[in-house]
Design a protein around this motif. Structure first.
Motif, PDB file in Angstrom:
ATOM      1  N   GLN A  86      11.354   4.363  56.157  1.00 60.50           N
ATOM      2  CA  GLN A  86      12.744   4.803  56.254  1.00 60.50           C
ATOM      3  C   GLN A  86      13.142   5.510  54.967  1.00 60.50           C
ATOM      4  N   VAL A  87      13.972   6.533  55.122  1.00 56.93           N
ATOM      5  CA  VAL A  87      14.541   7.238  53.980  1.00 56.93           C
ATOM      6  C   VAL A  87      16.052   7.063  54.036  1.00 56.93           C
ATOM      7  N   ALA A 119       9.165  -5.395  51.811  1.00 55.50           N
ATOM      8  CA  ALA A 119       9.108  -3.933  51.739  1.00 55.50           C
ATOM      9  C   ALA A 119       8.718  -3.469  50.344  1.00 55.50           C
ATOM     10  N   THR A 120       8.075  -2.313  50.295  1.00 53.70           N
ATOM     11  CA  THR A 120       7.864  -1.574  49.053  1.00 53.70           C
ATOM     12  C   THR A 120       8.806  -0.381  49.078  1.00 53.70           C
ATOM     13  N   VAL A 139      16.143   6.750  48.704  1.00 51.97           N
ATOM     14  CA  VAL A 139      15.319   5.550  48.642  1.00 51.97           C
ATOM     15  C   VAL A 139      14.340   5.599  49.817  1.00 51.97           C
ATOM     16  N   VAL A 140      13.059   5.513  49.513  1.00 52.27           N
ATOM     17  CA  VAL A 140      12.019   5.464  50.534  1.00 52.27           C
ATOM     18  C   VAL A 140      11.514   4.035  50.612  1.00 52.27           C
ATOM     19  N   ALA A 141      11.549   3.460  51.808  1.00 58.06           N
ATOM     20  CA  ALA A 141      11.130   2.071  51.980  1.00 58.06           C
ATOM     21  C   ALA A 141      10.131   1.979  53.124  1.00 58.06           C
ATOM     22  N   ALA A 142       9.105   1.169  52.938  1.00 61.47           N
ATOM     23  CA  ALA A 142       8.104   0.929  53.978  1.00 61.47           C
ATOM     24  C   ALA A 142       7.701  -0.532  53.934  1.00 61.47           C
ATOM     25  N   SER A 143       7.452  -1.081  55.097  1.00 62.04           N
ATOM     26  CA  SER A 143       7.012  -2.468  55.181  1.00 62.04           C
ATOM     27  C   SER A 143       5.601  -2.598  54.626  1.00 62.04           C
ATOM     28  N   ASN A 144       5.357  -3.669  53.901  1.00 68.28           N
ATOM     29  CA  ASN A 144       4.003  -3.914  53.402  1.00 68.28           C
ATOM     30  C   ASN A 144       3.003  -4.093  54.546  1.00 68.28           C
ATOM     31  N   ALA A 145       3.498  -4.494  55.721  1.00 68.98           N
ATOM     32  CA  ALA A 145       2.621  -4.613  56.882  1.00 68.98           C
ATOM     33  C   ALA A 145       2.091  -3.253  57.320  1.00 68.98           C
ATOM     34  N   VAL A 146       2.813  -2.186  56.992  1.00 71.62           N
ATOM     35  CA  VAL A 146       2.341  -0.819  57.268  1.00 71.62           C
ATOM     36  C   VAL A 146       1.475  -0.313  56.118  1.00 71.62           C
TER      37      VAL A 146
END
Length: 316
Positions: A86-87, A119-120, A139-146
């Motif tokens: 997500q951005v 998230a990272t 802000v760029v966020a991604a799940s650590n599961a991804v």
């Protein structure tokens, strides 16, 4: 091996040879590998760009290409796809720099589709003068599961992964090469996960919009259906142009550049007739040295590897 945080994006800047990047991008059924040399003088030079069938085993494919493409000694970046991150554009928190990331984590936690604790995230400021109000940032966020499976894939293949990027910032890197002094630029490009419209100024991303129409839809649509797709695209583009003009009224927009769409050559002409901005076709030969990659003289080939090329235009 534990998960290691990687830089998610960076500004475009001229580099010395030791800092050139190799982009390894999984795109639908393809795997694209692009190498770009940047120097203090002259255009970025595309050293190589190759596409391979992805197959069903990414690890086996990457291991094979590690040998055949010399990836073991490269500094590699890869990309997340739309839907894997997500951005969020938000106010920059008024905290010391070392506390900014943690402050942003809790500032955007209710905007995320996954738990912020897992998230990272990374952040990039939008210059205050252009933002017009309080300081803003992406802000760029991604799940650590991804993220973790992607990192482990490169680790298991023994391919050095130095960065994970997103399409918005890859397209920004391309747009920065075309910008005119003190003028904003809009770029529209389509890939297998949809279209992306971006607005940049002074090499910075100000606005991005995902368009839920894929490259394959445009390629395969019959003529009567393609006209309806063109109409949807033009509507999205015009709304975004209007929004950019309202939000950043002090910034003048040069034009809209459109990456060529295979099988849908009429898109540029349709947009010229239906949006209130000058429209031109994007051509990388105007801003990059393509002498070692003559296949990129074909406009449609440029479109297919545009993200890989943008990912290889990283700063750090």
């Amino acid at each position: 091996m534990g998960f290691r945080r990687l830089p998610m994006f960076a500004r475009l800047r001229q580099q010395n040879p030791a800092h050139d990047w190799t982009a390894v991008v999984f795109s639908g059924s393809r795997l694209d590998i692009a190498r770009i040399h940047q120097s203090a003088e002259g255009r970025p030079e595309v050293l190589s760009v190759n596409s391979f069938e992805r197959g069903t085993d990414d690890l086996a494919a990457l291991r094979a290409l590690r040998r055949s493409q010399g990836l073991a000694g490269a500094r590699c970046a890869t990309l997340l796809r739309h839907g894997e991150y997500q951005v969020v554009q938000t106010d920059a928190p008024h905290v010391p720099p070392e506390e900014r990331r943690e402050a942003l984590r809790w500032q955007i936690k209710d905007m995320l589709e996954f738990p912020v604790e897992t998230a990272t995230l990374d952040a990039l400021e939008i210059p205050q003068a252009a933002a017009g109000k309080s300081p803003q940032c992406w802000v760029v966020a991604a799940s650590n599961a991804v993220l973790q499976p992607k990192v482990h894939l490169f680790q298991d293949a023994k391919v050095p992964l130095a960065a994970i990027d997103i399409p918005e910032f890859c397209q920004r890197n391309i747009a920065a090469l075309f910008e005119e002094r003190n003028r904003a630029l809009a770029v529209l490009a389509f890939a297998d996960d949809g279209g992306l419209l971006s607005f940049t100024y002074h090499g910075e991303l100000y606005v991005s919009r995902h368009i839920d129409i894929t490259l394959s839809q445009l390629e395969s649509a019959p003529e009567e259906r393609r006209e309806a797709l063109f109409e949807r695209i033009a509507l999205d583009v015009q709304r975004s142009l209007d929004n950019f003009d309202r939000t950043y009224s002090a910034i003048s927009l040069t034009k809209l550049l459109v990456a060529p769409v295979p099988g849908a050559a009429g898109l540029v002409d349709y947009l010229r007739a239906n949006v209130a901005a000058p429209v031109a076709q994007l051509d990388l030969s105007e801003v990059m040295d393509l002498r070692k990659t003559p296949e990129l003289a074909e406009p449609e080939r440029q479109t297919r590897v545009l993200r890989a090329l943008g990912a290889a235009l990283r700063e750090n």
